[in-house]
Design an enzyme around this catalytic site. Structure first.
Site, PDB file in Angstrom:
ATOM      1  CB  SER A 127      -0.737  -0.130   1.278  1.00  0.00           C
ATOM      2  OG  SER A 127      -1.250   1.132   1.500  1.00  0.00           O
ATOM      3  CE1 TYR A 152      -3.860  -2.168   5.018  1.00  0.00           C
ATOM      4  CE2 TYR A 152      -3.389   0.018   4.581  1.00  0.00           C
ATOM      5  CZ  TYR A 152      -3.704  -1.079   4.179  1.00  0.00           C
ATOM      6  OH  TYR A 152      -3.977  -1.501   2.664  1.00  0.00           O
TER       7      TYR A 152
HETATM    8  N1  LIG Z   1      -8.613  -0.294  -2.121  1.00  0.00           N
HETATM    9  C1  LIG Z   1      -7.526   0.388  -1.918  1.00  0.00           C
HETATM   10  O1  LIG Z   1      -7.734   1.754  -2.129  1.00  0.00           O
HETATM   11  C2  LIG Z   1      -6.222  -0.051  -1.684  1.00  0.00           C
HETATM   12  C3  LIG Z   1      -5.085   0.607  -1.401  1.00  0.00           C
HETATM   13  C4  LIG Z   1      -3.911   0.037  -1.212  1.00  0.00           C
HETATM   14  C5  LIG Z   1      -3.760  -1.235  -0.774  1.00  0.00           C
HETATM   15  N2  LIG Z   1      -4.746  -2.126  -0.991  1.00  0.00           N
HETATM   16  C6  LIG Z   1      -4.646  -3.359  -0.305  1.00  0.00           C
HETATM   17  O2  LIG Z   1      -5.336  -4.282  -1.452  1.00  0.00           O
HETATM   18  C7  LIG Z   1      -6.070  -5.509  -1.052  1.00  0.00           C
HETATM   19  C8  LIG Z   1      -7.563  -5.240  -1.494  1.00  0.00           C
HETATM   20  O3  LIG Z   1      -8.240  -4.211  -1.082  1.00  0.00           O
HETATM   21  P1  LIG Z   1      -9.599  -4.141  -1.434  1.00  0.00           P
HETATM   22  O4  LIG Z   1      -9.927  -2.686  -1.506  1.00  0.00           O
HETATM   23  O5  LIG Z   1     -10.041  -5.299  -2.496  1.00  0.00           O
HETATM   24  O6  LIG Z   1     -10.243  -4.539   0.088  1.00  0.00           O
HETATM   25  P2  LIG Z   1     -11.439  -5.423   0.576  1.00  0.00           P
HETATM   26  O7  LIG Z   1     -11.620  -5.300   1.982  1.00  0.00           O
HETATM   27  O8  LIG Z   1     -12.608  -5.151  -0.383  1.00  0.00           O
HETATM   28  O9  LIG Z   1     -10.987  -6.968   0.095  1.00  0.00           O
HETATM   29  C9  LIG Z   1     -10.577  -7.870   0.986  1.00  0.00           C
HETATM   30  C10 LIG Z   1     -11.018  -9.097   0.874  1.00  0.00           C
HETATM   31  O10 LIG Z   1     -10.272 -10.057   1.706  1.00  0.00           O
HETATM   32  C11 LIG Z   1     -10.982 -10.542   2.628  1.00  0.00           C
HETATM   33  N3  LIG Z   1     -10.214 -10.917   3.763  1.00  0.00           N
HETATM   34  C12 LIG Z   1      -9.820 -10.135   4.728  1.00  0.00           C
HETATM   35  N4  LIG Z   1      -9.229 -10.472   5.932  1.00  0.00           N
HETATM   36  C13 LIG Z   1      -9.330 -11.957   5.307  1.00  0.00           C
HETATM   37  C14 LIG Z   1      -8.885 -13.185   6.123  1.00  0.00           C
HETATM   38  N5  LIG Z   1      -8.003 -13.163   7.276  1.00  0.00           N
HETATM   39  N6  LIG Z   1      -9.144 -14.296   5.520  1.00  0.00           N
HETATM   40  C15 LIG Z   1      -9.634 -14.657   4.348  1.00  0.00           C
HETATM   41  N7  LIG Z   1     -10.261 -13.377   3.602  1.00  0.00           N
HETATM   42  C16 LIG Z   1     -10.128 -12.156   4.180  1.00  0.00           C
HETATM   43  C17 LIG Z   1     -12.235  -9.901   2.924  1.00  0.00           C
HETATM   44  O11 LIG Z   1     -13.565 -10.392   3.282  1.00  0.00           O
HETATM   45  C18 LIG Z   1     -12.502  -8.924   1.607  1.00  0.00           C
HETATM   46  O12 LIG Z   1     -13.424  -9.398   0.839  1.00  0.00           O
HETATM   47  C19 LIG Z   1      -5.717  -5.301   0.584  1.00  0.00           C
HETATM   48  O13 LIG Z   1      -4.478  -5.958   0.820  1.00  0.00           O
HETATM   49  C20 LIG Z   1      -5.740  -3.781   0.749  1.00  0.00           C
HETATM   50  O14 LIG Z   1      -4.740  -3.571   1.892  1.00  0.00           O
HETATM   51  C21 LIG Z   1      -6.019  -1.484  -1.179  1.00  0.00           C
END
Ligand SMILES: NC(=O)c1ccc[n+]([C@@H]2O[C@H](COP(=O)([O-])OP(=O)(O)OC[C@H]3O[C@@H](n4cnc5c(N)ncnc54)[C@H](O)[C@@H]3O)[C@@H](O)[C@H]2O)c1
Length: 337
Positions: A127, A152
């Site tokens: 991130s 985080y």
């Molecule tokens: N969306 C953003 O702006 C952004 C920015 C930087 C980094 N990220 C990273 O990208 C990745 C995806 O993000 P996103 O926006 O799709 O988030 P999201 O929360 O929509 O998706 C994450 C999914 O993982 C599942 N999950 C969480 N913990 C879990 C566990 N312990 N076991 C199994 N499943 C689990 C959740 O149910 C969820 O459906 C994450 O690692 C997030 O930190 C996202």
């Protein structure tokens, strides 16, 4: 090719799964379907994926050590993309243990699964929040990032270090992708665009932090997916020019690589809100607040390495991306125009 995508019911995991299914890959999608936000939205994403014959869903917790070991031994994945995590900066102030369970314990289970089952390439989400107190812009993967300001961010930086260790010790090729504020259709209800859209349509005030002076490199989901897919099919090699005397953080003598995936064009929050107001044809009532603990005032991605290595950089404007989001939001919630 059999690919494990963790977080497949999540925002980015759903889009990546959908894209790869349309390219005829065999996808196993893992998610624990936790209730951090609306579970129905996660299920609606999944039901789209389940229309494809080459998709299988596994409801599993990343932190379940034996469950994860069994899954890897049974399935023998060729490649793995880790998008499951406890996301969100602000929530990490209230619920630190959720981050340790999913992002640290869960990530070790994933690394172990890859190591013991000869996975060809692990791509994982990091991130922009790892840049923490850095103010040298644009943020570069060659800069030191040792000053995170939320748990985080610290877990994401830890993932990079843990992945490097496995790349070095066991030759597991790993690529870490630092995403910058991702938005678009099927997006996350805990993020600004979703919250603002809901509030404006309901004629409720929106909460504007840092008095609207926040700058973010908002990155459209399709650009993120293009970047993830291209990196997934580019297995990193050892960098033979790497030197321990001036250690470059983005590569290694092990098969390990880091990239930023961001729009390379930061936008002020107030402008983002104006674009949303135009797309909705409605003005927002704004309550202004100071910056929240854990948040960084600005992000700006240097994407030169990404462009050099995979021949791509994000380019969708916020005008275009927000319009796509609003169109999806109205359709999903059956709102008339
Ligand atoms: N969306 C953003 O702006 C952004 C920015 C930087 C980094 N990220 C990273 O990208 C990745 C995806 O993000 P996103 O926006 O799709 O988030 P999201 O929360 O929509 O998706 C994450 C999914 O993982 C599942 N999950 C969480 N913990 C879990 C566990 N312990 N076991 C199994 N499943 C689990 C959740 O149910 C969820 O459906 C994450 O690692 C997030 O930190 C996202």
């Amino acid at each position: 090719m059999k690919i494990l995508i963790t977080g497949a019911a999540g925002f980015i995991g759903f889009h990546l799964s959908k894209y790869l299914l349309e390219q005829d890959s065999e996808i196993v999608g893992l998610d624990n379907l936790n209730d951090y936000y609306d579970v129905n939205l996660k299920k609606a994403r999944l039901s789209q994926l389940e229309e494809h014959q080459n998709f299988r869903f596994v409801q599993l917790e990343l932190a379940d050590r034996s469950g994860m070991a069994e899954l890897f031994a049974r399935e023998k994945f060729n490649r793995v993309v880790n998008l499951a995590a406890q996301a969100g900066v602000r929530y990490s102030l209230e619920n630190p243990h959720a981050y340790v369970d999913s992002n640290i314990v869960g990530f070790v289970n994933l690394l172990e699964g890859c190591r013991h089952n000869r996975v060809e390439h692990l791509v994982f989400a990091s991130s922009s929040s790892v840049y923490g107190l850095n103010t040298l812009m644009p943020f570069s993967v060659h800069h030191n990032v040792d000053h995170p300001i939320s748990l985080y961010a610290a877990t994401k930086k830890s993932n990079e270090l843990m992945a490097h260790t496995y790349a070095y010790l066991y030759g597991l090729p790993t690529t870490g992708l630092r995403f910058f504020t991702v938005y678009g259709p099927w997006g996350r209800p805990d993020m600004a665009l979703f919250k603002f859209t809901k509030a404006i349509l309901e004629e409720k005030p929106i909460e504007v932090y840092n008095y609207g002076k926040m700058r973010r490199d908002f990155t459209y989901i399709d650009d993120i997916i293009e970047g993830v897919v291209r990196t997934l099919f580019r297995i990193p090699h050892a960098n033979i020019e790497w030197s321990g005397k001036s250690p470059d953080p983005s590569s290694s003598p092990a098969p390990y690589q880091l990239y930023n995936i961001g729009n390379n064009n930061p936008v002020e929050l107030m402008h983002y809100i104006e674009v949303l107001e135009t797309a909705l044809g409605k003005e927002a009532k704004k309550n202004m607040y100071p910056i929240q603990a854990g948040d960084v005032p600005a992000t700006y991605a240097d994407v030169k390495d990404l462009e050099k290595d995979i021949g791509f950089k994000p380019q969708t404007s916020v005008e275009e991306g927000i319009q796509q989001f609003v169109a999806w939001y109205k359709k999903y919630y059956c709102l008339s125009n």
